[in-house]
Scaffold this motif. Structure first.
Motif, PDB file in Angstrom:
ATOM      1  N   UNK A 345       1.164  -1.628   0.079  1.00 33.14           N
ATOM      2  CA  UNK A 345       0.084   0.225   0.115  1.00 33.14           C
ATOM      3  C   UNK A 345       0.708   0.974  -0.101  1.00 33.14           C
ATOM      4  N   UNK A 346       1.969   1.177  -1.279  1.00 36.72           N
ATOM      5  CA  UNK A 346       2.354   2.581  -0.986  1.00 36.72           C
ATOM      6  C   UNK A 346       3.460   3.021   0.501  1.00 36.72           C
ATOM      7  N   UNK A 347       4.428   2.048   1.069  1.00 37.26           N
ATOM      8  CA  UNK A 347       4.496   1.765   2.078  1.00 37.26           C
ATOM      9  C   UNK A 347       5.572   0.510   2.248  1.00 37.26           C
ATOM     10  N   UNK A 348       6.481   0.389   3.119  1.00 35.06           N
ATOM     11  CA  UNK A 348       7.586   0.027   3.496  1.00 35.06           C
ATOM     12  C   UNK A 348       6.321  -0.962   5.425  1.00 35.06           C
ATOM     13  N   UNK A 349       6.360  -1.968   5.008  1.00 34.45           N
ATOM     14  CA  UNK A 349       5.633  -2.620   6.586  1.00 34.45           C
ATOM     15  C   UNK A 349       5.945  -4.168   7.037  1.00 34.45           C
ATOM     16  N   UNK A 350       6.043  -4.450   8.204  1.00 34.70           N
ATOM     17  CA  UNK A 350       6.805  -5.226   8.936  1.00 34.70           C
ATOM     18  C   UNK A 350       5.599  -6.120   9.785  1.00 34.70           C
ATOM     19  N   UNK A 351       5.312  -6.762   9.100  1.00 36.27           N
ATOM     20  CA  UNK A 351       3.963  -8.128   9.475  1.00 36.27           C
ATOM     21  C   UNK A 351       4.506  -9.497  10.455  1.00 36.27           C
ATOM     22  N   UNK A 352       3.814  -9.744  11.573  1.00 38.17           N
ATOM     23  CA  UNK A 352       3.947 -10.382  11.556  1.00 38.17           C
ATOM     24  C   UNK A 352       3.741 -12.034  11.834  1.00 38.17           C
ATOM     25  N   UNK A 353       2.621 -12.372  11.084  1.00 40.15           N
ATOM     26  CA  UNK A 353       2.255 -13.639   9.884  1.00 40.15           C
ATOM     27  C   UNK A 353       1.218 -13.119   8.730  1.00 40.15           C
ATOM     28  N   UNK A 354       0.482 -14.086   8.095  1.00 36.98           N
ATOM     29  CA  UNK A 354       0.020 -13.804   7.010  1.00 36.98           C
ATOM     30  C   UNK A 354      -1.597 -13.357   7.426  1.00 36.98           C
ATOM     31  N   UNK A 355      -2.577 -13.939   8.276  1.00 33.43           N
ATOM     32  CA  UNK A 355      -3.677 -14.060   8.841  1.00 33.43           C
ATOM     33  C   UNK A 355      -3.252 -12.800  10.603  1.00 33.43           C
ATOM     34  N   UNK A 356      -4.218 -11.736  11.028  1.00 29.49           N
ATOM     35  CA  UNK A 356      -4.361 -11.335  11.769  1.00 29.49           C
ATOM     36  C   UNK A 356      -4.672 -12.121  12.635  1.00 29.49           C
ATOM     37  N   UNK A 357      -5.355 -12.778  13.157  1.00 34.36           N
ATOM     38  CA  UNK A 357      -5.819 -14.052  13.707  1.00 34.36           C
ATOM     39  C   UNK A 357      -5.386 -15.301  14.053  1.00 34.36           C
ATOM     40  N   UNK A 358      -4.988 -16.038  15.695  1.00 34.23           N
ATOM     41  CA  UNK A 358      -4.723 -17.547  15.751  1.00 34.23           C
ATOM     42  C   UNK A 358      -3.435 -17.473  15.471  1.00 34.23           C
ATOM     43  N   UNK A 359      -2.137 -18.880  15.535  1.00 35.36           N
ATOM     44  CA  UNK A 359      -1.268 -19.055  15.687  1.00 35.36           C
ATOM     45  C   UNK A 359      -0.460 -18.287  14.575  1.00 35.36           C
ATOM     46  N   UNK A 360       0.790 -18.664  15.188  1.00 39.84           N
ATOM     47  CA  UNK A 360       2.061 -18.281  13.977  1.00 39.84           C
ATOM     48  C   UNK A 360       2.411 -16.743  13.907  1.00 39.84           C
ATOM     49  N   UNK A 361       2.716 -16.376  15.345  1.00 44.33           N
ATOM     50  CA  UNK A 361       3.473 -14.878  15.234  1.00 44.33           C
ATOM     51  C   UNK A 361       4.508 -15.169  16.326  1.00 44.33           C
ATOM     52  N   UNK A 362       5.036 -15.295  15.528  1.00 46.20           N
ATOM     53  CA  UNK A 362       6.986 -15.716  16.238  1.00 46.20           C
ATOM     54  C   UNK A 362       7.680 -14.967  15.804  1.00 46.20           C
ATOM     55  N   UNK A 363       9.026 -14.535  16.987  1.00 48.23           N
ATOM     56  CA  UNK A 363      10.451 -14.183  15.763  1.00 48.23           C
ATOM     57  C   UNK A 363      11.172 -12.868  15.898  1.00 48.23           C
ATOM     58  N   UNK A 364      11.557 -12.635  15.587  1.00 52.94           N
ATOM     59  CA  UNK A 364      11.725 -10.488  15.285  1.00 52.94           C
ATOM     60  C   UNK A 364      12.071 -10.623  12.919  1.00 52.94           C
ATOM     61  N   UNK A 365      11.428  -9.873  13.074  1.00 50.20           N
ATOM     62  CA  UNK A 365      11.746 -10.232  11.899  1.00 50.20           C
ATOM     63  C   UNK A 365      11.977  -8.085  12.071  1.00 50.20           C
ATOM     64  N   UNK A 366      13.378  -7.812  10.904  1.00 55.84           N
ATOM     65  CA  UNK A 366      13.712  -6.073  10.384  1.00 55.84           C
ATOM     66  C   UNK A 366      13.997  -6.304   8.924  1.00 55.84           C
ATOM     67  N   UNK A 367      14.272  -5.088   8.617  1.00 53.52           N
ATOM     68  CA  UNK A 367      13.942  -4.366   7.747  1.00 53.52           C
ATOM     69  C   UNK A 367      15.503  -3.277   7.895  1.00 53.52           C
ATOM     70  N   UNK A 368      16.845  -3.327   7.123  1.00 59.07           N
ATOM     71  CA  UNK A 368      17.676  -2.484   7.440  1.00 59.07           C
ATOM     72  C   UNK A 368      18.330  -1.947   6.435  1.00 59.07           C
ATOM     73  N   UNK A 369      18.862  -0.746   6.374  1.00 64.51           N
ATOM     74  CA  UNK A 369      18.897  -0.309   5.298  1.00 64.51           C
ATOM     75  C   UNK A 369      20.374  -0.593   4.883  1.00 64.51           C
ATOM     76  N   UNK A 370      20.525  -0.752   3.761  1.00 63.32           N
ATOM     77  CA  UNK A 370      22.389  -0.840   3.255  1.00 63.32           C
ATOM     78  C   UNK A 370      23.364   0.731   2.162  1.00 63.32           C
ATOM     79  N   UNK A 371      24.104   1.089   2.982  1.00 65.43           N
ATOM     80  CA  UNK A 371      23.843   2.157   1.696  1.00 65.43           C
ATOM     81  C   UNK A 371      23.401   3.109   2.669  1.00 65.43           C
ATOM     82  N   UNK A 372      24.440   4.319   2.057  1.00 66.13           N
ATOM     83  CA  UNK A 372      23.454   5.772   1.743  1.00 66.13           C
ATOM     84  C   UNK A 372      23.693   6.145   3.647  1.00 66.13           C
ATOM     85  N   UNK A 373      24.681   5.751   4.071  1.00 64.04           N
ATOM     86  CA  UNK A 373      25.276   5.512   6.258  1.00 64.04           C
ATOM     87  C   UNK A 373      25.235   7.613   5.576  1.00 64.04           C
TER      88      UNK A 373
END
Length: 537
Positions: A345-373
């Motif tokens: 939807x025209x942005x960067x998103x971090x999502x814990x899983x596909x469906x919004x309810x139920x089991x399956x939300x685990x671990x750590x998700x990241x997005x890191x810029x490489x370059x242009x520091x």
């Protein structure tokens, strides 16, 4: 003798002429607008001119095809501006939010034919509920509403439900997985169209949170790609599917990856959950209609951006920024659980899983810029959060500026903390963590909430001060050289969770921008930030 037809009385002729003159404007739907030159100069072939002379005014029209498309797909604009004469026109967009206005679309200029007709191909926008029109030479067509179908791809055992990320397999035996690029997982937003012949990569997790390609396939007429994989002796194989870029013709559709899928030897896999009651997923959240929020960059006149990741036209994580004077840098995504980082939807998103309810939300998700520091400068981000579930284990969201090359951890040893949030709770933390200085500077902003209403977070990093902003207002400042990390920094988004089941969550960032300190006012008027001895997060 044939009787002569009586001639109309002069007064009748005058009345008829006046009526005709009054009727002409109602037939034309041309919108008069101030003349504005388009950014860029892409030119498309105009519709051939007709031999007969065209009337001075005609109905302004605009049609867009195909009716179903994904972000970055080539779409065709055809119609007439309602005025004769060749002229340069361009596309304009409107985001449909309170306070928005019509803006020229960069690189979208083209020419009409002598009758005012046009036939132009451009890439579809990524954002939901955005209007486009053709404008130029003082006129504009009526607008058309765009709602691109979001790209999606799922990976599951053949015949199994892709809603769950967990699948049981038999040890050492081959099994078949299906990558589906047209899944009906967002019924409110529509199913993406199939693109037959598109390359799909089957990737496996390694080093705990990275991905490497193990097989390659192509989509069939239904948008499916099939792979054969061998199960481990015990434990699990964690796989994902990634549909590659589609650049044929004028398409500019970026690559898109699935959520991780766990294929575990039944009874021996570490993450295969026990059966739990299914929690119905809530309906899709409509795009935010919040008013335009102030930015620090506008208030303090920071000038032109160095980079601006706007995600407006089908870009992927390895696309460079679409705007700015230094258009370089890409994003590296990692996941050691069930989540993913992706454009949406025209942005960067971090999502814990596909469906919004139920089991399956685990671990750590990241997005890191490489370059242009940069070691000093300014950064600003638009943020929005969704806590899909309540419960005892909320995710933690962190937005940090970390030294380039910093290993992905739940708690970076050195960082400028732009936002530190417990999902579903009020309050945002800001500060600096400096292992070298043996100190942590921190301040809590209790009235700021990462939720459905977006807001803008910014930070200004100078050698002798660091200041944080919320919607253009300075809210915290630390002064003195000790809090300056003195290293080249890049943004990192982190949705931090554990190995146990977490409360489902998602964080959206519409755009990510950066500026130098060369222009505008430097600000040191934020509230004081407390210093404490260095400690873990």
């Amino acid at each position: 003798m044939t009787p002569r037809t009586p001639r109309p009385h002069r007064s009748h002729r005058l009345l008829a002429a006046l009526a005709a003159a009054l009727l002409v404007p109602t037939l034309a739907t041309t919108v008069d607008v101030p003349s504005a030159s388009a950014s860029g100069g892409s030119t498309a072939a105009a519709v051939p001119s007709a031999a007969a002379p065209a009337p001075a005014a005609r109905r302004a029209t605009l049609t867009v095809t195909p009716p179903v498309y994904v972000p970055g797909q080539a779409v065709r604009f055809r119609g007439n501006v309602g005025r004769t004469g060749r002229r340069t026109v361009h596309l304009q967009s409107h985001m449909n939010r309170p306070g928005d206005r019509w803006l020229d679309v960069p690189d979208s200029a083209f020419r009409t034919d002598a009758r005012g007709g046009f036939d132009y191909t451009f890439t579809a926008p990524s954002m939901f509920d955005i209007k486009y029109r053709v404008a130029g030479g003082g006129v504009a067509t009526r607008s058309r509403l765009f709602n691109a179908r979001p790209q999606e791809i799922t990976l599951a055992l053949r015949g199994a439900d892709a809603d769950s990320p967990f699948h049981a397999v038999a040890p050492l035996l081959p099994f078949t997985v299906v990558a589906d690029t047209t899944p009906a997982v967002r019924s409110a937003l529509g199913t993406p169209p199939p693109i037959p012949g598109r390359t799909v990569l089957l990737q496996e997790r390694y080093d705990g949170n990275r991905w490497r390609t193990i097989q390659e396939g192509v989509t069939d007429s239904a948008g499916h790609a099939t792979f054969r994989v061998t199960a481990p002796v015990l434990g699990d194989r964690v796989l994902r599917a990634r549909q590659e870029r589609w650049d044929r013709g004028r398409n500019r559709i970026g690559w898109y990856a699935s959520f991780p899928a766990y294929f575990s030897v039944l009874g021996l896999g570490e993450v295969l959950p026990r059966p739990t009651p299914v929690v119905p997923a809530p309906r899709a959240v409509a795009p935010s209609r919040s008013a335009v929020r102030p930015t620090a960059s506008e208030r303090y006149r920071w000038g032109s951006t160095l980079f601006d990741f706007a995600w407006e036209r089908g870009q992927d994580l390895t696309s460079p920024p679409s705007k700015g004077t230094q258009r370089r840098g890409t994003w590296l995504d990692t996941s050691d659980g069930t989540g993913r980082a992706t454009p949406f939807n025209g942005g960067l998103v971090l999502q814990s899983k596909l469906k919004h309810g139920g089991t399956g939300d685990r671990g750590t998700t990241t997005a890191t810029l490489r370059g242009n520091s940069r070691s000093t400068g300014r950064w600003e981000f638009r943020l929005q959060g969704h806590a899909w579930e309540g419960g005892p284990r909320p995710f933690r969201f962190r937005l940090d500026l970390v030294p380039e090359g910093t290993e992905v951890t739940e708690c970076p040893p050195e960082s400028v903390v732009v936002a530190d949030v417990t999902m579903g709770s009020s309050g945002v933390g800001v500060g600096v963590r400096s292992q070298r200085a043996g100190a942590v500077w921190s301040r809590r902003l209790p009235d700021v909430r990462l939720a459905e209403t977006p807001f803008n977070m910014a930070v200004e990093v100078a050698p002798k001060h660091t200041t944080w902003f919320v919607d253009g207002r300075p809210v915290a400042t630390v002064t003195g050289g000790q809090a300056h990390l003195g290293r080249r920094l890049v943004p990192r988004f982190s949705l931090v969770g554990g190995r146990a089941e977490m409360n489902g969550a998602q964080v959206d960032s519409d755009w990510q921008r950066s500026w130098s300190l060369a222009r505008g006012k430097q600000v040191t008027s934020g509230a004081a930030v407390a210093r404490a001895p260095y400690a873990a997060c």
